[in-house]
Design an enzyme around this catalytic site. Structure first.
Site, PDB file in Angstrom:
ATOM      1  N   GLN A 102       0.880  -1.174   0.000  1.00 13.83           N
ATOM      2  CA  GLN A 102       0.000   0.000   0.000  1.00 13.83           C
ATOM      3  C   GLN A 102       0.913   1.219   0.000  1.00 13.83           C
ATOM      4  O   GLN A 102       1.239   1.773   1.044  1.00 13.83           O
ATOM      5  CB  GLN A 102      -0.924  -0.014   1.220  1.00 13.83           C
ATOM      6  CG  GLN A 102      -1.786  -1.262   1.338  1.00 13.83           C
ATOM      7  CD  GLN A 102      -2.837  -1.361   0.251  1.00 13.83           C
ATOM      8  OE1 GLN A 102      -3.425  -0.358  -0.154  1.00 13.83           O
ATOM      9  NE2 GLN A 102      -3.089  -2.571  -0.234  1.00 13.83           N
TER      10      GLN A 102
ATOM     11  N   ARG B  72      -4.670   5.364   2.344  1.00  7.94           N
ATOM     12  CA  ARG B  72      -3.913   5.720   1.147  1.00  7.94           C
ATOM     13  C   ARG B  72      -4.156   4.704   0.032  1.00  7.94           C
ATOM     14  O   ARG B  72      -4.559   3.563   0.273  1.00  7.94           O
ATOM     15  CB  ARG B  72      -2.422   5.806   1.464  1.00  7.94           C
ATOM     16  CG  ARG B  72      -1.741   4.498   1.845  1.00  7.94           C
ATOM     17  CD  ARG B  72      -0.252   4.759   2.088  1.00  7.94           C
ATOM     18  NE  ARG B  72       0.481   3.554   2.439  1.00  7.94           N
ATOM     19  CZ  ARG B  72       0.881   3.262   3.670  1.00  7.94           C
ATOM     20  NH1 ARG B  72       0.584   4.084   4.668  1.00  7.94           N
ATOM     21  NH2 ARG B  72       1.566   2.168   3.912  1.00  7.94           N
TER      22      ARG B  72
ATOM     23  N   ALA C 201     -11.930   3.739   2.150  1.00  8.08           N
ATOM     24  CA  ALA C 201     -10.861   2.768   1.916  1.00  8.08           C
ATOM     25  C   ALA C 201      -9.947   3.183   0.765  1.00  8.08           C
ATOM     26  O   ALA C 201     -10.158   4.199   0.103  1.00  8.08           O
ATOM     27  CB  ALA C 201     -11.468   1.391   1.651  1.00  8.08           C
ATOM     28  N   HIS C 202      -8.935   2.362   0.531  1.00 12.06           N
ATOM     29  CA  HIS C 202      -7.894   2.703  -0.437  1.00 12.06           C
ATOM     30  C   HIS C 202      -8.431   2.805  -1.864  1.00 12.06           C
ATOM     31  O   HIS C 202      -9.344   2.115  -2.265  1.00 12.06           O
ATOM     32  CB  HIS C 202      -6.724   1.718  -0.363  1.00 12.06           C
ATOM     33  CG  HIS C 202      -7.086   0.286  -0.648  1.00 12.06           C
ATOM     34  ND1 HIS C 202      -6.197  -0.744  -0.507  1.00 12.06           N
ATOM     35  CD2 HIS C 202      -8.239  -0.298  -1.053  1.00 12.06           C
ATOM     36  CE1 HIS C 202      -6.774  -1.881  -0.820  1.00 12.06           C
ATOM     37  NE2 HIS C 202      -8.015  -1.635  -1.160  1.00 12.06           N
ATOM     38  N   ASN C 203      -7.838   3.729  -2.607  1.00 14.79           N
ATOM     39  CA  ASN C 203      -8.103   3.963  -4.039  1.00 14.79           C
ATOM     40  C   ASN C 203      -9.446   4.624  -4.329  1.00 14.79           C
ATOM     41  O   ASN C 203      -9.809   4.777  -5.503  1.00 14.79           O
ATOM     42  CB  ASN C 203      -8.011   2.661  -4.852  1.00 14.79           C
ATOM     43  CG  ASN C 203      -6.673   1.978  -4.706  1.00 14.79           C
ATOM     44  OD1 ASN C 203      -5.646   2.637  -4.595  1.00 14.79           O
ATOM     45  ND2 ASN C 203      -6.668   0.653  -4.698  1.00 14.79           N
TER      46      ASN C 203
END
Length: 380
Positions: free
Chosen positions: A221, A241, A262-264
């Site tokens: 990540q 991230r 959450a990520h993305n």
């Protein structure tokens, strides 16, 4: 995200253990060898020496950067990418990017490359105080207990409250306010007039794991978070991230307390995200989206502009623009209201069904008895 740690294409290929090939001559040819396989050629010294300034996902990569594709059938992701080279597991015929570095494991290769361009990611928090390489505008108010990491840049008029931790390489625009115990992990970017309330965490490790030998192993990540101008984030909210690139919060968006992103994820402009909303990885929202309290979004879905989702709804699919959705799974308001109207009648309907079942049973018994009497008369 650009870097000063530039590498040539050949140096990148050597770093990740891949083969750099130029497929420019294969654009109009499905095959160009006797065995039917597409054959790239070694690029010229001039091309091999071209400096790559960074690595980013297809949608974020700039014209001097390299990107990633993990399967050839995902070539559509490259259609609008500005990247001039791509890391791939095999030749991607449909790719407009003709300089390709072929590797066995694209994600492992890209992880190694991104780690080169952002080496300080592991050094997320400073030890204490303000790192001597940080640039803090003299008009800022910084509490003595705040910690500011290497190469951080903080614009004029910012307020940094007690217990704030700002990781290496973060960039903070003018007139931002970070309330007590806010944490920014490495490389996060805040625009102007951003407010982060107490206990908010921006840029933590995304929830990504793979199963290896019966154990859940964290996946890389290595991305960051971008929060645009005039965003406000409530207390104890978390924004993870991206895997390689940015998780983004659009201009003017307001986020309540205890929201999880959450990520993305790519959150549009002027969204309203109410308390305890949970958004799974790689979701996209348009502009002026409203998510009421405790709404949950499944990963990899898109909400169009103007969507409103009612409290406690569970969103499982893409949603059309300017519609109101309710329930779990979330459905258009009119449909859900009809469902709810029927649900309220379920106890009465159950009682009626029981009465009808009993009545049918009695009628069936009577018919059987009548049929038996008729059979007996015929036999006599």
């Amino acid at each position: 995200m650009a870097s000063s740690n530039g590498l040539s294409l050949q140096e990148i290929a050597d770093l990740v253990g891949g083969q750099l090939l130029d497929f420019s001559d294969c654009i109009n040819d499905e095959t160009n060898s006797s065995d039917g396989a597409v054959q790239g050629k070694s690029p010229s010294v001039e091309i091999s020496s071209t400096i790559c300034t960074g690595a980013a996902p297809p949608a974020e990569a700039g014209p001097q950067q390299i990107t990633l594709i993990d399967q050839a059938n995902h070539a559509g992701q490259l259609a609008d990418s500005q990247a001039f080279a791509v890391i791939a597991p095999e030749y991607v015929a449909a790719s407009p990017i003709r300089l390709q570095i072929l590797v066995d494991d694209p994600h492992a290769a890209f992880t190694k490359l991104v780690s080169h361009y952002r080496p300080a990611l592991g050094e997320t928090m400073p030890v204490s105080g303000i790192d001597p390489t940080a640039k803090v505008d003299p008009t800022c108010q910084v509490h003595p207990s705040a910690n500011i990491g290497a190469n951080v840049e903080i614009g004029p008029g910012c307020t940094i409250a007690p217990g704030v931790n700002i990781g290496a390489g973060c960039q903070i625009g003018a007139d931002c306010t970070l309330h007590p115990n806010v944490t920014l992990y490495a490389y996060c970017q805040l625009g102007e007039r951003v407010t982060l309330h107490a206990g908010t965490v921006v840029g933590a490790h995304g929830f990504g794991y793979k199963m290896v030998d019966g154990r859940h192993i964290p996946t890389a990540q290595l991305g960051y978070v971008v929060i645009e101008n005039d965003v406000e984030v409530g207390a104890s909210s978390t924004i993870d991230r991206g895997t390689y690139g940015a998780t983004r919060i659009g201009e003017g968006t307001k986020i309540d307390n205890q929201v999880m992103i959450a990520h993305n994820c790519q959150i549009g402009r002027h969204n309203l995200l109410c308390s305890q909303v949970g958004i799974a990885g790689s979701c996209t929202t348009g502009d002026y989206v409203v998510l009421a309290g405790q709404v949950g979004l499944k990963d990899h879905i898109a909400l169009a502009d103007g969507v409103i989702v009612g409290a406690q709804a569970g969103v499982m699919d893409d949603l059309a623009p300017n519609q109101v959705y309710l329930g779990s799974p979330a459905t258009p308001q009119r449909d859900q209201m009809q469902i709810m109207a029927v649900q309220r009648k379920l106890p009465e309907m159950r009682r009626e069904l029981k009465r009808l079942t009993q009545r049918i049973g009695r009628l069936s018994e009577a018919l059987e008895e009548q049929s038996a009497d008729i059979d007996q008369r015929k036999a006599a």
